[in-house]
Motif scaffolding. Structure first.
Motif, PDB file in Angstrom:
ATOM      1  N   ARG A 134       0.840  -1.193   0.000  1.00  0.00           N
ATOM      2  CA  ARG A 134       0.000   0.000   0.000  1.00  0.00           C
ATOM      3  C   ARG A 134       0.875   1.243   0.000  1.00  0.00           C
ATOM      4  O   ARG A 134       1.999   1.246   0.523  1.00  0.00           O
ATOM      5  CB  ARG A 134      -0.915   0.032   1.235  1.00  0.00           C
ATOM      6  CG  ARG A 134      -1.788  -1.186   1.424  1.00  0.00           C
ATOM      7  CD  ARG A 134      -2.750  -0.977   2.582  1.00  0.00           C
ATOM      8  NE  ARG A 134      -3.767  -0.006   2.238  1.00  0.00           N
ATOM      9  CZ  ARG A 134      -5.067  -0.305   2.058  1.00  0.00           C
ATOM     10  NH1 ARG A 134      -5.477  -1.564   2.185  1.00  0.00           N
ATOM     11  NH2 ARG A 134      -5.936   0.628   1.761  1.00  0.00           N
ATOM     12  N   ALA A 135       0.336   2.326  -0.563  1.00  0.00           N
ATOM     13  CA  ALA A 135       1.028   3.607  -0.565  1.00  0.00           C
ATOM     14  C   ALA A 135       0.986   4.225   0.827  1.00  0.00           C
ATOM     15  O   ALA A 135       0.009   4.074   1.562  1.00  0.00           O
ATOM     16  CB  ALA A 135       0.376   4.545  -1.576  1.00  0.00           C
ATOM     17  N   VAL A 136       2.048   4.900   1.204  1.00  0.00           N
ATOM     18  CA  VAL A 136       2.100   5.672   2.440  1.00  0.00           C
ATOM     19  C   VAL A 136       1.783   7.123   2.093  1.00  0.00           C
ATOM     20  O   VAL A 136       2.533   7.780   1.368  1.00  0.00           O
ATOM     21  CB  VAL A 136       3.476   5.555   3.111  1.00  0.00           C
ATOM     22  CG1 VAL A 136       3.570   6.508   4.304  1.00  0.00           C
ATOM     23  CG2 VAL A 136       3.735   4.121   3.570  1.00  0.00           C
ATOM     24  N   LEU A 137       0.674   7.625   2.593  1.00  0.00           N
ATOM     25  CA  LEU A 137       0.235   8.985   2.275  1.00  0.00           C
ATOM     26  C   LEU A 137       0.803  10.022   3.220  1.00  0.00           C
ATOM     27  O   LEU A 137       1.054  11.161   2.832  1.00  0.00           O
ATOM     28  CB  LEU A 137      -1.299   9.060   2.301  1.00  0.00           C
ATOM     29  CG  LEU A 137      -2.057   8.138   1.352  1.00  0.00           C
ATOM     30  CD1 LEU A 137      -3.560   8.342   1.504  1.00  0.00           C
ATOM     31  CD2 LEU A 137      -1.629   8.372  -0.089  1.00  0.00           C
ATOM     32  N   ASP A 138       0.987   9.627   4.488  1.00  0.00           N
ATOM     33  CA  ASP A 138       1.461  10.593   5.480  1.00  0.00           C
ATOM     34  C   ASP A 138       2.089   9.831   6.631  1.00  0.00           C
ATOM     35  O   ASP A 138       1.691   8.710   6.955  1.00  0.00           O
ATOM     36  CB  ASP A 138       0.302  11.459   5.981  1.00  0.00           C
ATOM     37  CG  ASP A 138       0.791  12.649   6.799  1.00  0.00           C
ATOM     38  OD1 ASP A 138       1.906  13.132   6.530  1.00  0.00           O
ATOM     39  OD2 ASP A 138       0.067  13.091   7.700  1.00  0.00           O
ATOM     40  N   GLY A 139       3.079  10.451   7.255  1.00  0.00           N
ATOM     41  CA  GLY A 139       3.737   9.831   8.382  1.00  0.00           C
ATOM     42  C   GLY A 139       4.979   9.069   7.962  1.00  0.00           C
ATOM     43  O   GLY A 139       5.275   8.895   6.776  1.00  0.00           O
TER      44      GLY A 139
END
Length: 380
Positions: A99-104
């Motif tokens: 999965r893509a990491v959007l934030d953090g």
């Protein structure tokens, strides 16, 4: 003589077998009913999950492929006091899902945590917003609440669901904050940090609404002239009972409910079916619930007993909800004209219980923004 005794022995054995079978059936139904009642009213504290990071890359994370980790949309991986917002699945195969990491931060390989529908931590941790923790004086004692300030005099008061935490209602905080509305995420009896109910059990909104009333009274003391109620899951039932019973209900200008289980009889039968039990087990579970907490579940039904005050309602539900049947929200929306209740119903494809925001954040935020602009005096 021997031939006469033989039929009598067989008849006796048949009656004994029938009695044993009946006893087993009754015991089984009794256990199922008690188990079902525990699911409805027992207080639980959820611990850490068992999701492990198998690989990490440039703004991606790879997890074991499960029904939870492969869901489309936006979720959070919470680990060691930190949280990472995960976006859509980018690849899947070999028992793994990326999965893509959007934030953090991108967690390292071997990190263990839990996959959640709500952001971790407080408003500052979750969204970088300043907040204060205030105390609401309820009839049972002080209960904490998060207050994110805003310029308006209409406050957004958010109520989470059964055995959830106040962080669960933070998904809508960014859009509410952009509208300038003060945001109050409350706790109520049996929450962490809040007083316990006298019997230590959840009362399905029948008593919890009084803690919401205390929060609205506190907001009024801090400058609120009007309030918008936002309730997810059982929080919607709490809001409904506030509208039905509180003398402060006239302060409410609008309500948003996300998957409210107001038809508790139906929810019990629905969940009995999930566990492979007959509908009667759900009915019996409802009777046990009523006996244990002294609540008439029918009195919480929003169609048969509509609240005394019925401000405009935005009703949201996902069609794949496995905990609260979507049909109950469809019926409430259809009953709106007959009840004299302005209800706008929005159904989201996919997503489990209270996951409409997760499966389509842009649509959810747009609906909330437009509804608040139309009915709460918010300025976009």
């Amino acid at each position: 003589m021997a031939s006469e005794r033989r039929p009598r022995r067989w008849r006796r054995r048949a009656w004994i077998a029938a009695g044993v079978a009946l006893a087993v059936l009754v015991a089984g139904l009794g256990y199922s009913a008690w188990f079902g009642s525990d699911q409805a009213i027992k207080v639980r504290r959820w611990g850490a999950g068992d999701v492990m990071v198998l690989a990490s890359g440039d703004r991606t994370v790879t997890l074991a492929d499960t029904p939870a980790t492969r869901k489309p949309g936006t979720y959070w991986l919470e680990w060691s006091g930190a949280g990472t917002m995960l976006g859509e699945v980018t690849s899947r195969g070999g028992g793994k899902v990326t999965r893509a990491v959007l934030d953090g931060a991108v967690p390292s390989i071997g990190t263990s945590g839990s996959l959640n529908v709500a952001p971790p931590g407080d408003p500052e941790v979750a969204w970088g917003l300043d907040y204060s923790e205030i105390t609401v004086p309820t009839e049972l004692g002080p209960a904490p609440a998060w207050h994110v300030p805003g310029d308006g005099t209409t406050w957004f008061v958010a109520v989470h669901g059964q055995n959830a935490r106040r962080k669960a209602v933070q998904k809508v905080l960014p859009v509410v904050h952009r509208l300038g509305m003060p945001f109050l995420a409350i706790t109520y009896r049996n929450d962490e940090g809040a007083p316990a109910s006298p019997d230590g059990l959840i009362h399905l909104g029948d008593t919890e609404w009084r803690d919401l009333e205390a929060a609205v009274r506190t907001a009024r003391g801090l400058g609120a002239r009007r309030v918008v109620l936002y309730g997810t899951s059982m929080g919607g039932v709490v809001a409904g009972q506030f509208l039905a019973r509180s003398p402060l209900a006239d302060l409410v200008s609008a309500v948003i409910m996300d998957a409210p289980p107001y038809d508790l009889e139906r929810v019990s039968e629905w969940n009995a079916a999930r566990f492979g039990m007959p509908a009667f087990a759900g009915w019996l579970s409802s009777r046990v619930v009523e006996w244990r907490i002294g609540v008439d579940q029918d009195a919480l039904h929003l169609i048969r007993h509509p609240p005394a005050v019925r401000p405009p309602l935005l009703l949201i539900h996902t069609d794949d909800d496995t905990e609260v049947p979507v049909g109950s929200s469809r019926e409430l929306a259809a009953a709106g004209p007959r009840l004299g209740w302005d209800i706008r119903y929005e159904e989201f494809p996919g997503g489990d219980h209270t996951e409409a925001w997760n499966v389509d954040r842009p649509r959810y935020d747009r609906l909330v923004r437009d509804f608040l602009t139309a009915h709460a005096g918010a300025v976009p």
